[in-house]
Design an enzyme around this catalytic site. Sequence first.
Site, PDB file in Angstrom:
ATOM      1  CB  ILE A 162       7.488  35.984  -6.987  1.00 17.97           C
ATOM      2  CG1 ILE A 162       8.021  37.065  -7.737  1.00 17.97           C
ATOM      3  CG2 ILE A 162       6.797  35.015  -7.963  1.00 17.97           C
ATOM      4  CD1 ILE A 162       9.220  36.802  -8.346  1.00 17.97           C
ATOM      5  CG  ASN A 208       0.622  22.395  -5.894  1.00 17.98           C
ATOM      6  OD1 ASN A 208      -0.475  21.863  -5.639  1.00 17.98           O
ATOM      7  ND2 ASN A 208       0.546  23.757  -6.127  1.00 17.98           N
ATOM      8  CG  HIS A 246       7.502  24.511  -3.211  1.00 20.50           C
ATOM      9  ND1 HIS A 246       8.182  23.471  -4.413  1.00 20.50           N
ATOM     10  CD2 HIS A 246       6.321  24.881  -3.599  1.00 20.50           C
ATOM     11  CE1 HIS A 246       7.316  23.851  -5.320  1.00 20.50           C
ATOM     12  NE2 HIS A 246       6.244  24.518  -5.040  1.00 20.50           N
TER      13      HIS A 246
HETATM   14  P1  AMP Z   1       4.434  25.153  -7.681  1.00 19.87           P
HETATM   15  O1  AMP Z   1       3.682  25.667  -8.743  1.00 19.87           O
HETATM   16  O2  AMP Z   1       3.774  24.327  -6.562  1.00 19.87           O
HETATM   17  O3  AMP Z   1       5.655  24.393  -8.098  1.00 19.87           O
HETATM   18  O4  AMP Z   1       4.747  26.474  -6.915  1.00 19.87           O
HETATM   19  C1  AMP Z   1       6.074  27.155  -7.266  1.00 19.87           C
HETATM   20  C2  AMP Z   1       5.438  28.560  -6.793  1.00 19.87           C
HETATM   21  O5  AMP Z   1       6.966  29.398  -6.627  1.00 19.87           O
HETATM   22  C3  AMP Z   1       4.670  29.338  -7.509  1.00 19.87           C
HETATM   23  O6  AMP Z   1       3.516  29.611  -6.523  1.00 19.87           O
HETATM   24  C4  AMP Z   1       5.326  30.632  -7.953  1.00 19.87           C
HETATM   25  O7  AMP Z   1       4.572  31.800  -7.893  1.00 19.87           O
HETATM   26  C5  AMP Z   1       6.532  30.670  -6.957  1.00 19.87           C
HETATM   27  N1  AMP Z   1       7.720  31.221  -7.343  1.00 19.87           N
HETATM   28  C6  AMP Z   1       8.429  31.020  -8.523  1.00 19.87           C
HETATM   29  N2  AMP Z   1       9.434  31.796  -8.517  1.00 19.87           N
HETATM   30  C7  AMP Z   1       9.349  32.505  -7.359  1.00 19.87           C
HETATM   31  C8  AMP Z   1      10.479  33.463  -7.051  1.00 19.87           C
HETATM   32  N3  AMP Z   1      11.509  34.027  -7.694  1.00 19.87           N
HETATM   33  N4  AMP Z   1      10.314  34.026  -5.394  1.00 19.87           N
HETATM   34  C9  AMP Z   1       9.150  33.506  -4.891  1.00 19.87           C
HETATM   35  N5  AMP Z   1       8.278  32.713  -5.557  1.00 19.87           N
HETATM   36  C10 AMP Z   1       8.612  32.326  -6.714  1.00 19.87           C
END
Ligand code: AMP
Length: 119
Positions: free
Chosen positions: A36, A92, A105
């Site tokens: 996002i 991460n 992820h």
């Molecule tokens: P991390 O910081 O490695 O835990 O990555 C989490 C990721 O999820 C971040 O890059 C966010 O931008 C992404 N994220 C959070 N909410 C959403 C959502 N609803 N849809 C898609 N990506 C998201």
Amino acid sequence: MAGEPQSDCLFCKIVSGDIPATIVRESGTTVAFRDINPQAPTHVLVIPKVHYPDAASLAAAEPQIAADVLTEAGAVAADEKIDSTGYRVIFNTGSGAGQTVFHAHAHVLGGRGLQWPPG
Ligand code: AMP
Ligand code: ZN
């Protein structure tokens, strides 16, 4: 039970369809969707459908599904045509490394020059 959906988990809600996402690929064990808040022209997240808090705990409990995440990350790169120019796959792990969603992820990033080492 390990791997079960967690009611307070954003990515479990994307797996269930309760929260919308721009899904680009799906397999029996994984979902891939656009981040996002993209940090590169291609920024896709590949997640297992099962809930584990990070990549290492997923790999310890479900090594085949951890492999599926990597296979799908490569397929995303091919779909996005960044496999020839280069891309990065990042897990991460822990808040000190920037993890904010505690459902395993892989970030697949590409489509621009990527510095090494990352910050
Ligand atoms: P991390 O910081 O490695 O835990 O990555 C989490 C990721 O999820 C971040 O890059 C966010 O931008 C992404 N994220 C959070 N909410 C959403 C959502 N609803 N849809 C898609 N990506 C998201
Ligand atoms: Zn989850």
